[in-house]
Design an enzyme around this catalytic site. Structure first.
Site, PDB file in Angstrom:
ATOM      1  CG  HIS A   1     -34.030  21.753   4.290  1.00  0.00           C
ATOM      2  ND1 HIS A   1     -34.564  21.539   5.539  1.00  0.00           N
ATOM      3  CD2 HIS A   1     -34.090  23.106   4.078  1.00  0.00           C
ATOM      4  CE1 HIS A   1     -34.943  22.702   6.064  1.00  0.00           C
ATOM      5  NE2 HIS A   1     -34.643  23.666   5.202  1.00  0.00           N
ATOM      6  CD  GLU A   2     -32.837  25.054   1.027  1.00  0.00           C
ATOM      7  OE1 GLU A   2     -33.839  25.736   0.709  1.00  0.00           O
ATOM      8  OE2 GLU A   2     -32.246  25.184   2.114  1.00  0.00           O
TER       9      GLU A   2
ATOM     10  CG  HIS B   1     -37.935  25.425   2.041  1.00  0.00           C
ATOM     11  ND1 HIS B   1     -38.869  25.585   3.037  1.00  0.00           N
ATOM     12  CD2 HIS B   1     -36.726  25.320   2.669  1.00  0.00           C
ATOM     13  CE1 HIS B   1     -38.263  25.581   4.222  1.00  0.00           C
ATOM     14  NE2 HIS B   1     -36.970  25.410   4.011  1.00  0.00           N
TER      15      HIS B   1
END
Length: 350
Positions: free
Chosen positions: A17-18, A21
């Site tokens: 997920h990170e 980003h």
């Protein structure tokens, strides 16, 4: 061993997920100060290409700290083209959306691997036939295997329901019984049924239920792509609907699970098979993607809403409004976490 598996799976999902980003931020030239798996005190870190990569003490999440972004300081202004706050709203939306998108992408990859390795589904073997149902009147018996409906080849139980629902009029069923193929014409009727949220719905049915028998379906790479896409979309819709039903009060709050429930599900799956572990990991990844897109301040979805407001109103929300809404978001998230833990403890205590 179950706890270790849980922490590894959760850390893997958070990392992916990170990473979404991080990659989107770097694509737009935003400097990333910290890439953290976990919250709280740093227990391990390494500096690489201008970013501190670290593991923190509380492994229940993670974050990337970008130059020019800080929820505790909404008015933060850091000069330079490498600052998040100096990017256009659309660029910030892409950076924010990249995290949930990475979770959807990961789920699709996992479903693709599952399809190649053999996806388990309920066999199209009939377990029970309801009294006075269209199936019973047509002579369908327990143990019959449905191999085709009209011109549609049937390999799993799910295909039977989907075919019946999406069709009209009478259907021709081809049944395998004692090594022979028998054709039966059945006219489904509209009857009351329950969906996964225990709501009463009207549905085309023939009055059969499955036998407790699994079948493993192996896909070639092309059909595996279709399987992965369908499973990711199906899982996303199910979770979105679940959140909607929870808000509407159709799904009781007692159904909300916390980290203990997630840990148990992952542990049980890991003890079952690698395919089961991949399947539950994919589902949790979709869950993370969907939940992070909810328009709750402090989540990616909330920040996306702030940027959409800026596009429409041609100005940013005031620092005071931003802070109040963000605090409200934290309160909502904390309340949901506490509710999940409370429900987990209740389940453990019976």
């Amino acid at each position: 061993m179950g706890t270790i598996t849980f922490l590894l799976v959760l850390s893997f999902l958070v990392f992916f997920h990170e990473l979404g980003h991080f990659l989107a931020a770097r694509f737009f030239g935003v400097k990333v100060h910290v890439f953290s798996i976990g919250f709280g005190k740093r227990i391990f870190s390494k500096e690489w290409k201008g970013t501190t990569w670290q593991f923190a003490l509380i492994p229940l999440g993670g974050y990337v700290k970008m130059k020019g972004q800080d929820d505790t300081k909404p008015g933060l202004q850091e000069e330079g083209n490498d600052s998040y706050n100096n990017k256009t709203p659309w660029q910030r939306i892409v950076i924010l959306f990249a995290g949930p998108f990475a979770n959807f992408l990961l789920a699709a990859i996992l479903y693709f691997v599952i399809a190649l390795g053999g996806a388990n589904s309920l066999s199209p073997t009939i377990g029970k036939v309801q009294e006075n149902s269209p199936a019973m009147r047509a002579g369908i018996k327990e143990g019959d295997i449905i191999v085709r409906i009209n011109n549609i080849e049937i390999k799993t139980w799910d295909q039977i329901g989907k075919t019946i629902i999406s069709s009209q009029g009478a259907l021709k069923f081809f049944i395998e019984r004692d090594g022979q193929i028998i054709a039966k014409t059945i006219n489904p009727h509209i009857s009351d049924a329950q969906n996964i949220f225990r709501e009463t719905i009207k549905k085309r049915m023939i009055g059969i239920s499955p036998a407790p028998k699994l079948v493993t379906i192996y896909h070639d790479p092309i059909s595996a792509i279709s399987y992965a896409y369908d499973k990711t979309i199906e899982s996303s819709k199910m979770i979105f609907q679940g959140v909607q039903k929870l808000i509407q009060g159709i799904v009781p709050t007692s159904e909300v699970g916390g980290v203990i429930t997630i840990g148990k599900v992952i542990s049980d799956a890991s003890e079952s098979s690698i395919i089961a572990l991949l399947a539950i990991t994919a589902l949790i990844s979709v869950n993370l993607g969907v939940l992070n897109l909810l328009p709750i301040p402090a989540l990616d979805g909330g920040h996306i809403m702030f940027n959409l407001y800026e596009i429409i109103a041609k100005r940013k929300p005031s620092d005071q409004v931003f802070m109040y809404l963000t605090i409200a978001g934290w309160v909502i998230l904390a309340s949901l976490m506490l509710l999940g833990i409370y429900n987990d403890i209740n389940r453990l205590l019976g």
